[in-house]
Every structure is written in structure tokens, then in C-alpha cells.
Design a protein around this motif. Structure first.
Motif, PDB file in Angstrom:
ATOM      1  N   GLU A  85      39.598  42.411  32.673  1.00 37.14           N
ATOM      2  CA  GLU A  85      41.025  42.296  32.976  1.00 37.14           C
ATOM      3  C   GLU A  85      41.752  43.638  32.970  1.00 37.14           C
ATOM      4  OE1 GLU A  85      43.181  40.217  29.794  1.00 37.14           O
ATOM      5  OE2 GLU A  85      41.437  40.615  28.541  1.00 37.14           O
ATOM      6  N   ASP A  86      41.128  44.670  32.398  1.00 38.50           N
ATOM      7  CA  ASP A  86      41.742  45.992  32.399  1.00 38.50           C
ATOM      8  C   ASP A  86      41.623  46.696  33.742  1.00 38.50           C
ATOM      9  OD1 ASP A  86      42.516  45.760  29.761  1.00 38.50           O
ATOM     10  OD2 ASP A  86      40.666  46.634  28.979  1.00 38.50           O
ATOM     11  N   SER A  87      40.906  46.104  34.683  1.00 40.03           N
ATOM     12  CA  SER A  87      40.782  46.692  36.013  1.00 40.03           C
ATOM     13  C   SER A  87      42.157  46.819  36.655  1.00 40.03           C
ATOM     14  CB  SER A  87      39.887  45.828  36.914  1.00 40.03           C
ATOM     15  OG  SER A  87      38.599  45.702  36.360  1.00 40.03           O
ATOM     16  N   ALA A 118      49.550  37.185  39.753  1.00 41.37           N
ATOM     17  CA  ALA A 118      49.371  38.577  40.150  1.00 41.37           C
ATOM     18  C   ALA A 118      47.929  38.874  40.534  1.00 41.37           C
ATOM     19  CB  ALA A 118      49.811  39.501  39.019  1.00 41.37           C
ATOM     20  N   THR A 119      46.980  38.344  39.763  1.00 37.06           N
ATOM     21  CA  THR A 119      45.567  38.595  40.036  1.00 37.06           C
ATOM     22  C   THR A 119      45.135  37.953  41.345  1.00 37.06           C
ATOM     23  OG1 THR A 119      45.073  38.713  37.671  1.00 37.06           O
ATOM     24  CG2 THR A 119      43.219  38.356  39.146  1.00 37.06           C
ATOM     25  N   LEU A 120      45.535  36.724  41.560  1.00 38.36           N
ATOM     26  CA  LEU A 120      45.177  36.034  42.791  1.00 38.36           C
ATOM     27  C   LEU A 120      45.768  36.730  44.009  1.00 38.36           C
ATOM     28  CD1 LEU A 120      45.646  32.395  41.506  1.00 38.36           C
ATOM     29  CD2 LEU A 120      43.482  33.408  42.239  1.00 38.36           C
ATOM     30  N   ALA A 124      41.608  38.538  44.159  1.00 38.51           N
ATOM     31  CA  ALA A 124      40.565  38.253  43.170  1.00 38.51           C
ATOM     32  C   ALA A 124      40.741  36.856  42.586  1.00 38.51           C
ATOM     33  CB  ALA A 124      40.611  39.289  42.049  1.00 38.51           C
ATOM     34  N   ALA A 125      39.680  36.337  42.001  1.00 38.70           N
ATOM     35  CA  ALA A 125      39.736  35.084  41.249  1.00 38.70           C
ATOM     36  C   ALA A 125      39.919  35.439  39.782  1.00 38.70           C
ATOM     37  CB  ALA A 125      38.463  34.283  41.456  1.00 38.70           C
ATOM     38  N   CYS A 126      40.285  34.463  38.968  1.00 45.71           N
ATOM     39  CA  CYS A 126      40.562  34.730  37.555  1.00 45.71           C
ATOM     40  C   CYS A 126      40.007  33.607  36.685  1.00 45.71           C
ATOM     41  CB  CYS A 126      42.071  34.862  37.342  1.00 45.71           C
ATOM     42  SG  CYS A 126      42.553  35.283  35.652  1.00 45.71           S
ATOM     43  N   VAL A 127      39.299  33.999  35.622  1.00 45.42           N
ATOM     44  CA  VAL A 127      38.720  33.034  34.699  1.00 45.42           C
ATOM     45  C   VAL A 127      39.014  33.473  33.270  1.00 45.42           C
ATOM     46  CG1 VAL A 127      36.555  32.082  33.807  1.00 45.42           C
ATOM     47  CG2 VAL A 127      36.866  32.337  36.257  1.00 45.42           C
ATOM     48  N   ALA A 128      39.453  32.525  32.451  1.00 45.58           N
ATOM     49  CA  ALA A 128      39.695  32.830  31.038  1.00 45.58           C
ATOM     50  C   ALA A 128      38.361  33.059  30.340  1.00 45.58           C
ATOM     51  CB  ALA A 128      40.448  31.679  30.372  1.00 45.58           C
ATOM     52  N   ARG A 129      38.324  34.009  29.417  1.00 44.68           N
ATOM     53  CA  ARG A 129      37.066  34.318  28.730  1.00 44.68           C
ATOM     54  C   ARG A 129      36.581  33.148  27.876  1.00 44.68           C
ATOM     55  NH1 ARG A 129      36.172  40.501  26.842  1.00 44.68           N
ATOM     56  NH2 ARG A 129      37.101  41.553  28.636  1.00 44.68           N
TER      57      ARG A 129
END
Length: 218
Positions: A85-87, A118-120, A124-129
Motif C-alpha cells: 500500500e506504500d506504493s 483512490a486506488t481503483l 489497480a485492484a485493492c485487497v485488505a491484508r
């Protein structure tokens, strides 16, 4: 098994602490080819262990710094790149531009709705750790097949179509720009000199224009 055990290789641009790995086999035999960016040791081990349980997935490289990851993405027919997520937002947008066929999957700690939006928006796709192994594998497969997904820690999953920035009003673009910088609704309201409620409305419209579909399995 389609993927042999990864071996460490050296890169001239690697830092001394870099843990970069490269597969010694032909990844074309796998259905899904994946590269893993740089994470802390525990997270990296967990991701690699989960992916190793799916015989269709081949991790072609892992432990990659940003520049190394870009090299791998540009060089090969990679289907998914998993990043932290720091990318930086600009880095995600750049990767999406130079390799549009490679799906980007961001792993984030408790991603908020604003962060998700914001990520989408970067492509990009986003997944919770905190997702389960099964949900992470499902997300990787869906991203490899060209979908952008968001999966929360409880496994709730949404799929999105590609956003067309031309669909946004000028004010929605302003709000989106601040969202991609990680600002809260209150912070955006202060910066744009509008109410928090107005920011919330703009954020909701942006999310709607991203094209949220029904949760998987709903």
C-alpha cells in the motif's frame, strides 16, 4: 507442478538488503504468472505460501523493489503484480500505462472507502491484508482475468469496470486528486473550502462512476 522453487538472483540496481527472487523455469506453462513487490518478511512469506497452494499460479519473481518490479512488468507477459500500500499513486498509474495488460493488486491494512476509491482510480485492484487465503487467491485470479476488485477484511468483494475520467465533473476530479493523496474527507473539505458533506457526496458519485457491480456471490 508448473512452478519450480524460486532461486535468488542478483540485480545491479538492487539494494544490499534486497531479497529478489527469480524463477528458473518457463513461466509460460502456468495459467497465472505473478510477481510480488517488496513486503516485510512475514507478509512476504505469507503471500508466497498462499500462492504456492494453487498449482495454476507461478510466482516469476518476488521481493522486488519498485524499479525491479517495473523491469519485470515491462519485460515479460506478467498477469499480476502484487504491491504494498506504500506504493505511490504515480507509480501505480505509470505501471498501468506501460503494461496495461498486467493487473495490479494492492495489499492494504484496513483500506477505507476513500482509499479504495483512490486506488481503483489508478487502475489497480485493492485487497485488505486480513483477507483469507481463499479470498486472496480468488482476487489474484480475477485480477489476472482483467477485473479490478476490492476485497475487504471480511471477504466482501466488489468488482469494478475501468473508470473513464471524462465522466467526472471538474469538482469530482478535484476531490479524486485529493483522495489519491490519501486525504480524509475532512482534509479535502478544508483544502477545497467546501463542506465535509459535499465531499462525501462527490466521493459517492465518483465511486458510482467507477461502476460498482454486485458483490461476488450475491
Amino acid at each position: 507442478m508448473p512452478c519450480a522453487e524460486a532461486k535468488r538472483v542478483s540485480h545491479s540496481r538492487s539494494t544490499p538488503t534486497s531479497d529478489t527472487y527469480q524463477q528458473s523455469i518457463d513461466a509460460s506453462k502456468a495459467r497465472f504468472t505473478v510477481a510480488i513487490g517488496r513486503f516485510d518478511a512475514v507478509t512476504h512469506h505469507g503471500i508466497a505460501a498462499i500462492l504456492a497452494t494453487d498449482r495454476r499460479i507461478c510466482v516469476v519473481a518476488s521481493g522486488l523493489a519498485a524499479v525491479e518490479l517495473e523491469d519485470v512488468v515491462v519485460r515479460g507477459a506478467l498477469q499480476v503484480a502484487i504491491v504494498d500500500e506504500d506504493s505511490e499513486r504515480t507509480r501505480l498509474e505509470h505501471l498501468n500505462t506501460v503494461a496495461p495488460k498486467t493487473g495490479l493488486l494492492v495489499l492494504a491494512h484496513k483500506p477505507s472507502r476513500a482509499y479504495r476509491t483512490a486506488t481503483l482510480a489508478t487502475g489497480a485492484a485493492c485487497v485488505a491484508r486480513a483477507v483469507s487465503a481463499e479470498d486472496l487467491l480468488a482476487a489474484v485470479r480475477r485480477v489476472a482475468e482483467g477485473e479490478r476488485v476490492f476485497t475487504s477484511g471480511d471477504g466482501h468483494q466488489l468488482a469494478y469496470r475501468q473508470i473513464d475520467i471524462r465522466l467526472l465533473t471538474n469538482r469530482e476530479r478535484d476531490v479524486l486528486a485529493h483522495l489519491t493523496e490519501g486525504k480524509s474527507h475532512a482534509g479535502i473539505a478544508l483544502a477545497l473550502k467546501i463542506s465535509v458533506r459535499t465531499v462525501e457526496k462527490h466521493s459517492a458519485r465518483i465511486t458510482q462512476k467507477l461502476g460498482a457491480r454486485q458483490p461476488v456471490g450475491a
